[in-house]
Design a protein around this motif. Structure first.
Motif, PDB file in Angstrom:
ATOM      1  N   LEU A 106      -2.772  -4.706   4.239  1.00 22.93           N
ATOM      2  CA  LEU A 106      -2.229  -3.590   4.599  1.00 22.93           C
ATOM      3  C   LEU A 106      -1.922  -3.800   2.807  1.00 22.93           C
ATOM      4  CD1 LEU A 106       1.007  -4.110   7.374  1.00 22.93           C
ATOM      5  CD2 LEU A 106      -0.486  -2.623   6.851  1.00 22.93           C
ATOM      6  N   ASP A 107      -2.287  -2.381   2.075  1.00 21.21           N
ATOM      7  CA  ASP A 107      -1.828  -2.384   0.910  1.00 21.21           C
ATOM      8  C   ASP A 107      -0.355  -1.362   0.158  1.00 21.21           C
ATOM      9  OD1 ASP A 107      -4.184  -3.984   0.215  1.00 21.21           O
ATOM     10  OD2 ASP A 107      -5.181  -2.001   0.322  1.00 21.21           O
ATOM     11  N   PHE A 108      -0.023  -1.821  -0.577  1.00 24.39           N
ATOM     12  CA  PHE A 108       1.695  -0.759  -0.778  1.00 24.39           C
ATOM     13  C   PHE A 108       0.888  -0.778  -1.674  1.00 24.39           C
ATOM     14  CE2 PHE A 108       2.811  -2.912   2.754  1.00 24.39           C
ATOM     15  CZ  PHE A 108       3.997  -2.179   3.508  1.00 24.39           C
ATOM     16  N   VAL A 109       1.130   1.075  -2.616  1.00 23.77           N
ATOM     17  CA  VAL A 109       0.580   1.296  -3.817  1.00 23.77           C
ATOM     18  C   VAL A 109       1.146   2.334  -4.432  1.00 23.77           C
ATOM     19  CG1 VAL A 109      -1.690   2.428  -5.214  1.00 23.77           C
ATOM     20  CG2 VAL A 109      -1.866   0.909  -2.943  1.00 23.77           C
ATOM     21  N   THR A 110       2.387   1.954  -6.001  1.00 25.38           N
ATOM     22  CA  THR A 110       3.049   2.454  -5.938  1.00 25.38           C
ATOM     23  C   THR A 110       2.673   3.361  -7.424  1.00 25.38           C
ATOM     24  OG1 THR A 110       4.810   1.115  -5.242  1.00 25.38           O
ATOM     25  CG2 THR A 110       5.590   2.477  -6.897  1.00 25.38           C
ATOM     26  N   GLY A 111       2.429   4.900  -7.118  1.00 27.59           N
ATOM     27  CA  GLY A 111       1.763   5.499  -8.276  1.00 27.59           C
ATOM     28  C   GLY A 111       0.573   4.861  -9.033  1.00 27.59           C
ATOM     29  N   ASP A 112      -0.355   3.878  -9.487  1.00 29.47           N
ATOM     30  CA  ASP A 112      -1.391   3.971  -9.647  1.00 29.47           C
ATOM     31  C   ASP A 112      -1.675   2.214  -9.842  1.00 29.47           C
ATOM     32  OD1 ASP A 112      -2.511   6.092 -10.452  1.00 29.47           O
ATOM     33  OD2 ASP A 112      -1.901   6.290 -12.851  1.00 29.47           O
ATOM     34  N   SER A 113       0.026   1.585  -9.816  1.00 26.36           N
ATOM     35  CA  SER A 113       0.018   0.556  -8.892  1.00 26.36           C
ATOM     36  C   SER A 113       0.308  -0.554  -8.590  1.00 26.36           C
ATOM     37  CB  SER A 113       1.584  -0.232  -9.730  1.00 26.36           C
ATOM     38  OG  SER A 113       1.857  -1.842  -9.974  1.00 26.36           O
ATOM     39  N   GLU A 114      -0.731  -1.319  -7.907  1.00 26.75           N
ATOM     40  CA  GLU A 114      -0.983  -2.096  -6.566  1.00 26.75           C
ATOM     41  C   GLU A 114       0.434  -3.121  -6.738  1.00 26.75           C
ATOM     42  OE1 GLU A 114      -4.781  -3.057  -2.957  1.00 26.75           O
ATOM     43  OE2 GLU A 114      -4.551  -4.004  -4.966  1.00 26.75           O
ATOM     44  N   ASP A 115       1.225  -2.761  -5.689  1.00 27.04           N
ATOM     45  CA  ASP A 115       2.226  -4.082  -5.731  1.00 27.04           C
ATOM     46  C   ASP A 115       2.413  -5.461  -4.439  1.00 27.04           C
ATOM     47  OD1 ASP A 115       4.128  -2.775  -7.922  1.00 27.04           O
ATOM     48  OD2 ASP A 115       4.922  -1.418  -6.387  1.00 27.04           O
ATOM     49  N   LEU A 116       1.435  -4.902  -3.665  1.00 28.42           N
ATOM     50  CA  LEU A 116       1.430  -5.622  -2.282  1.00 28.42           C
ATOM     51  C   LEU A 116       0.505  -5.323  -1.668  1.00 28.42           C
ATOM     52  CD1 LEU A 116       2.690  -8.583  -0.991  1.00 28.42           C
ATOM     53  CD2 LEU A 116       3.423  -6.122   0.546  1.00 28.42           C
ATOM     54  N   SER A 117      -1.202  -6.568  -0.926  1.00 27.89           N
ATOM     55  CA  SER A 117      -1.897  -6.205  -0.296  1.00 27.89           C
ATOM     56  C   SER A 117      -1.868  -7.594   0.365  1.00 27.89           C
ATOM     57  CB  SER A 117      -2.642  -6.451  -1.275  1.00 27.89           C
ATOM     58  OG  SER A 117      -4.787  -6.186  -0.508  1.00 27.89           O
ATOM     59  N   ILE A 118      -1.738  -7.958   1.767  1.00 29.62           N
ATOM     60  CA  ILE A 118      -2.443  -8.240   2.661  1.00 29.62           C
ATOM     61  C   ILE A 118      -2.877  -8.009   3.297  1.00 29.62           C
ATOM     62  CG2 ILE A 118       0.379  -8.901   1.511  1.00 29.62           C
ATOM     63  CD1 ILE A 118       1.096  -7.749   4.926  1.00 29.62           C
ATOM     64  N   THR A 119      -3.736  -9.642   3.399  1.00 24.24           N
ATOM     65  CA  THR A 119      -4.860  -9.576   5.016  1.00 24.24           C
ATOM     66  C   THR A 119      -4.119 -10.259   5.978  1.00 24.24           C
ATOM     67  OG1 THR A 119      -6.607  -9.338   3.816  1.00 24.24           O
ATOM     68  CG2 THR A 119      -6.678 -10.131   5.669  1.00 24.24           C
ATOM     69  N   VAL A 120      -3.779  -9.318   7.733  1.00 27.46           N
ATOM     70  CA  VAL A 120      -3.511  -9.547   8.470  1.00 27.46           C
ATOM     71  C   VAL A 120      -3.959 -10.169   9.983  1.00 27.46           C
ATOM     72  CG1 VAL A 120      -1.523  -9.727   9.926  1.00 27.46           C
ATOM     73  CG2 VAL A 120      -1.184  -8.546   7.973  1.00 27.46           C
ATOM     74  N   SER A 121      -4.689 -11.013  10.190  1.00 24.98           N
ATOM     75  CA  SER A 121      -5.003 -11.529  11.764  1.00 24.98           C
ATOM     76  C   SER A 121      -4.341 -12.160  12.622  1.00 24.98           C
ATOM     77  CB  SER A 121      -6.432 -12.967  11.413  1.00 24.98           C
ATOM     78  OG  SER A 121      -7.302 -12.516  10.043  1.00 24.98           O
ATOM     79  N   GLY A 122      -4.311 -11.228  13.412  1.00 21.48           N
ATOM     80  CA  GLY A 122      -3.824 -11.477  14.818  1.00 21.48           C
ATOM     81  C   GLY A 122      -4.041 -10.782  15.965  1.00 21.48           C
ATOM     82  N   GLU A 123      -3.282 -11.332  17.002  1.00 23.90           N
ATOM     83  CA  GLU A 123      -3.135 -10.673  18.117  1.00 23.90           C
ATOM     84  C   GLU A 123      -2.553  -9.860  19.386  1.00 23.90           C
ATOM     85  OE1 GLU A 123      -3.266 -14.373  21.519  1.00 23.90           O
ATOM     86  OE2 GLU A 123      -5.215 -14.107  19.792  1.00 23.90           O
ATOM     87  N   LEU A 124      -3.253  -8.973  20.227  1.00 20.33           N
ATOM     88  CA  LEU A 124      -2.312  -8.120  20.773  1.00 20.33           C
ATOM     89  C   LEU A 124      -2.698  -8.476  22.073  1.00 20.33           C
ATOM     90  CD1 LEU A 124       0.400  -6.052  20.420  1.00 20.33           C
ATOM     91  CD2 LEU A 124      -0.866  -4.455  20.718  1.00 20.33           C
TER      92      LEU A 124
END
Length: 220
Positions: A106-124
């Motif tokens: 999951l990456d949150f990009v504001t303009g040219d700035s990547e403010d938050l980038s995370i990798t999530v592992s899970g099960e559903l």
């Protein structure tokens, strides 16, 4: 060979299909390597979440956007994807509760700035139910096994990130998916598409595969 003990109540002609984990997981593998498992969320494309994808709207779920951009309202793009380099997503069937296991970014990009980038592992977890020829997939709660911070310019605490992702998926994403996987009239759909009469659809989970059966009236 697998013993399929379905019975046909209405017609003598019946199609029986074994759907294995291997086949479905092979399709997931192809989709992953083809970079098809990705979505972009903006104000123009968003259909799942109730907030705007900008630095003001996202404060509803991530208040730290307001701390970094106190006097601005900038558009934010959220990218959700499973890259070819990540572990393979897979489905596991069982008689009680099946599950989908995946790692995604999951990456949150504001303009040219990547403010938050995370990798999530899970099960559903999920179960498959057929009643009165209607298919329903009952989804459980998405369980986060691991969350890795690749970039955190917003300084969101780790425990808070886990809570945010859990809320996004269990409150909104799962609710959205349920709308398309509840009371699906497969027999009626096949009848309309093919012009032949289908009825008595059945589906049963087993260890490693699903057993499917549907009756077809070849004399109609």
């Amino acid at each position: 060979p697998v013993e399929m003990d379905f019975t046909t109540e209405f017609f003598t002609n019946e199609i029986q299909v074994l759907i294995s984990e291997y086949k479905l997981n092979s399709l997931l593998f192809i989709a992953q390597n083809s970079e098809l498992l990705q979505m972009k969320f903006t104000n123009e494309t968003e259909l799942i979440f109730p907030w705007n994808f900008d630095t003001v709207g996202l404060q509803e779920i991530i208040p730290q956007f307001g701390e970094k951009y106190p006097d601005e309202n900038l558009e934010v793009q959220m990218n959700a994807y499973i890259s070819p380099s990540q572990p393979r997503p897979y489905i596991q069937f069982s008689e009680t509760s099946s599950k989908l296991v995946a790692s995604f970014n999951l990456d949150f990009v504001t303009g040219d700035s990547e403010d938050l980038s995370i990798t999530v592992s899970g099960e559903l977890p999920f179960t498959v139910q057929v009643k009165y020829d209607l298919l329903t997939i009952n989804w459980g709660t998405f369980d986060i096994i691991e969350l890795l911070e690749n970039k955190n310019e917003l300084n969101v605490p780790h425990d808070e990130l886990v809570e945010i992702v859990g809320k996004m998926f269990n409150t909104y994403v799962i609710k959205f998916i349920k709308g398309y996987t509840k009371n699906v009239a497969l027999s009626a759909i096949l009848t309309v598409v093919t012009g032949m009469e289908f009825k008595n659809f059945k589906l049963e989970g087993k260890e490693g595969f699903l057993l499917a059966s549907i009756a077809i009236n070849l004399d109609k």
